[in-house]
Design an enzyme around this catalytic site. Structure first.
Site, PDB file in Angstrom:
ATOM      1  N   HIS A 276       4.187   1.491  -7.961  1.00 61.40           N
ATOM      2  CA  HIS A 276       3.140   0.460  -7.928  1.00 61.40           C
ATOM      3  C   HIS A 276       2.266   0.542  -9.190  1.00 61.40           C
ATOM      4  CE1 HIS A 276       3.724   1.295  -3.432  1.00 61.40           C
ATOM      5  NE2 HIS A 276       4.124   0.040  -3.569  1.00 61.40           N
TER       6      HIS A 276
ATOM      7  N   HIS B  37       2.185   4.482  -4.962  1.00 58.82           N
ATOM      8  CA  HIS B  37       2.829   5.563  -5.705  1.00 58.82           C
ATOM      9  C   HIS B  37       3.007   5.096  -7.152  1.00 58.82           C
ATOM     10  CE1 HIS B  37       6.405   3.103  -5.297  1.00 58.82           C
ATOM     11  NE2 HIS B  37       6.325   3.156  -3.973  1.00 58.82           N
TER      12      HIS B  37
ATOM     13  N   GLY C 191       0.811  -1.209   0.000  1.00 62.92           N
ATOM     14  CA  GLY C 191       0.000   0.000   0.000  1.00 62.92           C
ATOM     15  C   GLY C 191       0.843   1.258   0.000  1.00 62.92           C
TER      16      GLY C 191
ATOM     17  N   GLY D  57       8.961  -5.148  -8.649  1.00 69.05           N
ATOM     18  CA  GLY D  57       9.802  -4.032  -9.062  1.00 69.05           C
ATOM     19  C   GLY D  57      11.282  -4.330  -8.916  1.00 69.05           C
ATOM     20  N   GLU D  58      12.058  -3.825  -9.874  1.00 67.05           N
ATOM     21  CA  GLU D  58      13.525  -3.932  -9.761  1.00 67.05           C
ATOM     22  C   GLU D  58      14.043  -3.052  -8.639  1.00 67.05           C
ATOM     23  OE1 GLU D  58      15.178  -3.103 -13.601  1.00 67.05           O
ATOM     24  OE2 GLU D  58      14.548  -5.048 -14.400  1.00 67.05           O
TER      25      GLU D  58
ATOM     26  N   LEU E 107      11.147   6.008  -6.328  1.00 67.36           N
ATOM     27  CA  LEU E 107       9.894   6.186  -5.588  1.00 67.36           C
ATOM     28  C   LEU E 107       9.783   5.082  -4.552  1.00 67.36           C
ATOM     29  CD1 LEU E 107       7.452   7.069  -8.512  1.00 67.36           C
ATOM     30  CD2 LEU E 107       8.827   8.602  -7.077  1.00 67.36           C
TER      31      LEU E 107
HETATM   32  P1  AMP Z   1       6.068  -2.288  -1.532  1.00 69.20           P
HETATM   33  O1  AMP Z   1       4.679  -1.766  -1.441  1.00 69.20           O
HETATM   34  O2  AMP Z   1       7.118  -1.276  -1.207  1.00 69.20           O
HETATM   35  O3  AMP Z   1       6.253  -3.595  -0.794  1.00 69.20           O
HETATM   36  O4  AMP Z   1       6.330  -2.631  -3.056  1.00 69.20           O
HETATM   37  C1  AMP Z   1       5.434  -3.442  -3.776  1.00 69.20           C
HETATM   38  C2  AMP Z   1       6.006  -3.705  -5.135  1.00 69.20           C
HETATM   39  O5  AMP Z   1       6.242  -2.471  -5.805  1.00 69.20           O
HETATM   40  C3  AMP Z   1       7.355  -4.436  -5.086  1.00 69.20           C
HETATM   41  O6  AMP Z   1       7.407  -5.364  -6.159  1.00 69.20           O
HETATM   42  C4  AMP Z   1       8.339  -3.319  -5.282  1.00 69.20           C
HETATM   43  O7  AMP Z   1       9.572  -3.729  -5.827  1.00 69.20           O
HETATM   44  C5  AMP Z   1       7.586  -2.441  -6.257  1.00 69.20           C
HETATM   45  N1  AMP Z   1       8.096  -1.074  -6.221  1.00 69.20           N
HETATM   46  C6  AMP Z   1       8.257  -0.285  -5.135  1.00 69.20           C
HETATM   47  N2  AMP Z   1       8.808   0.895  -5.500  1.00 69.20           N
HETATM   48  C7  AMP Z   1       9.006   0.841  -6.838  1.00 69.20           C
HETATM   49  C8  AMP Z   1       9.537   1.736  -7.810  1.00 69.20           C
HETATM   50  N3  AMP Z   1      10.002   2.941  -7.481  1.00 69.20           N
HETATM   51  N4  AMP Z   1       9.589   1.335  -9.106  1.00 69.20           N
HETATM   52  C9  AMP Z   1       9.133   0.114  -9.472  1.00 69.20           C
HETATM   53  N5  AMP Z   1       8.605  -0.777  -8.598  1.00 69.20           N
HETATM   54  C10 AMP Z   1       8.544  -0.430  -7.307  1.00 69.20           C
END
Ligand code: AMP
Length: 270
Positions: free
Chosen positions: A23, A20, A17, A133-134, A170
């Site tokens: 996501h 941004h 959640g 995400g990478e 982000l």
């Molecule tokens: P999170 O909500 O931070 O656990 O991230 C959920 C998914 O979004 C994961 O696969 C992350 O790698 C991806 N993600 C987070 N930030 C970015 C970003 N700036 N660019 C691309 N993918 C992202």
């Protein structure tokens, strides 16, 4: 969740959640590959260490739902802790050797928590594809290994890191930064970009660039540097001589906020 109609491939986009544009990029990329996109929001307690920010993690489920729907998400799954961990702290999935380096040294049980929740979400949603995400490069490799080791029939779609115009990756955790810290934060990306550029141009050694990069972060105002590393892009083993594919990765703190980032090191064909 039971699939009532089999009318095309289903993609899963797991998130915690505080949605941004990173996501959003995952949902859009998944959408190009699959007819249906399921996003999940679950702030997973087992991937946080005892002194980490689980309780403070930013939450905005109503705003998240609007952004995810606009990005092309068909279904938003927001399970509670009891749906994911009905038996409390029970059997967990071990993330394997990739989980013990880099992030794993500073967050010892983190990737076991990630592997456990992702395996459970795969079981609940039964996706054909899942986008990651990478930005969280080591996590992406851990999930690929989870799929390979267990023979899961889920295609893993990597999505490039989405950045602010000044280069900062982000992240939901960027919301913790003060204005002054936010001005310092892009130095992490700039440092990685210069390390990757120098190694691509065969200027300097990996160890020299790591030392230089660490000093650059301290001089920029980072409170502490957990690591700057140049690794094999598949095994994450540190490399002395850069060969393709390689990755430069770093983690550093601005006050209590821990930022991570990474970038490919492209070696031109000789
Ligand atoms: P999170 O909500 O931070 O656990 O991230 C959920 C998914 O979004 C994961 O696969 C992350 O790698 C991806 N993600 C987070 N930030 C970015 C970003 N700036 N660019 C691309 N993918 C992202």
């Amino acid at each position: 969740m039971a699939r009532l109609r089999n009318d095309g491939r289903v993609a899963l986009v797991p998130t915690m959640g505080a949605v941004h544009d990173g996501h959003v990029a995952l949902v859009r990329a998944a959408r190009t590959k699959c007819r249906r996109v399921v996003a999940t929001i679950f702030v997973n307690p087992t991937q946080f260490g005892p002194h980490e920010d689980f309780a403070a993690y930013p939450r905005d489920e109503a705003g998240d739902a609007v952004k995810l729907e606009a990005a092309g998400c068909d279904l938003l799954y927001m399970p509670g802790v009891m749906e994911i961990y009905p038996n409390g702290p029970a059997v967990t999935v071990s993330a394997g050797p990739l989980a013990h380096v880099l992030e794993g040294k500073f967050r010892p049980s983190h990737f076991d928590g990630v592997a456990t929740v992702v395996a459970t979400l795969f079981d609940h949603a039964k996706p054909d594809l899942a986008a990651f995400g990478e930005k969280d490069y080591q996590q992406l490799l851990v999930i690929r290994e989870l799929v390979r080791a267990h023979g899961l029939k889920v295609e893993i779609l990597p999505v490039p890191t989405q950045r602010a115009p000044d280069g900062l990756a982000l992240s939901s955790r960027n919301a913790y930064l003060s204005e002054a810290q936010r001005r310092v934060a892009p130095a992490l990306y700039r440092m990685l970009a210069s390390v990757a550029e120098n190694l691509s141009a065969r200027r300097g050694t990996a160890s020299g660039e790591i030392a230089r990069g660490t000093a650059v972060l301290a001089a920029a105002g980072f409170t502490s540097v957990d690591y700057v590393a140049v690794c094999d892009a598949e095994t994450l083993e540190p490399i002395a001589t850069v060969h393709a594919p390689a990755r430069a990765l770093a983690a550093a703190r601005l006050g209590t906020t821990r930022l991570i980032d990474n970038i490919p090191v492209v070696i031109p064909e000789s």
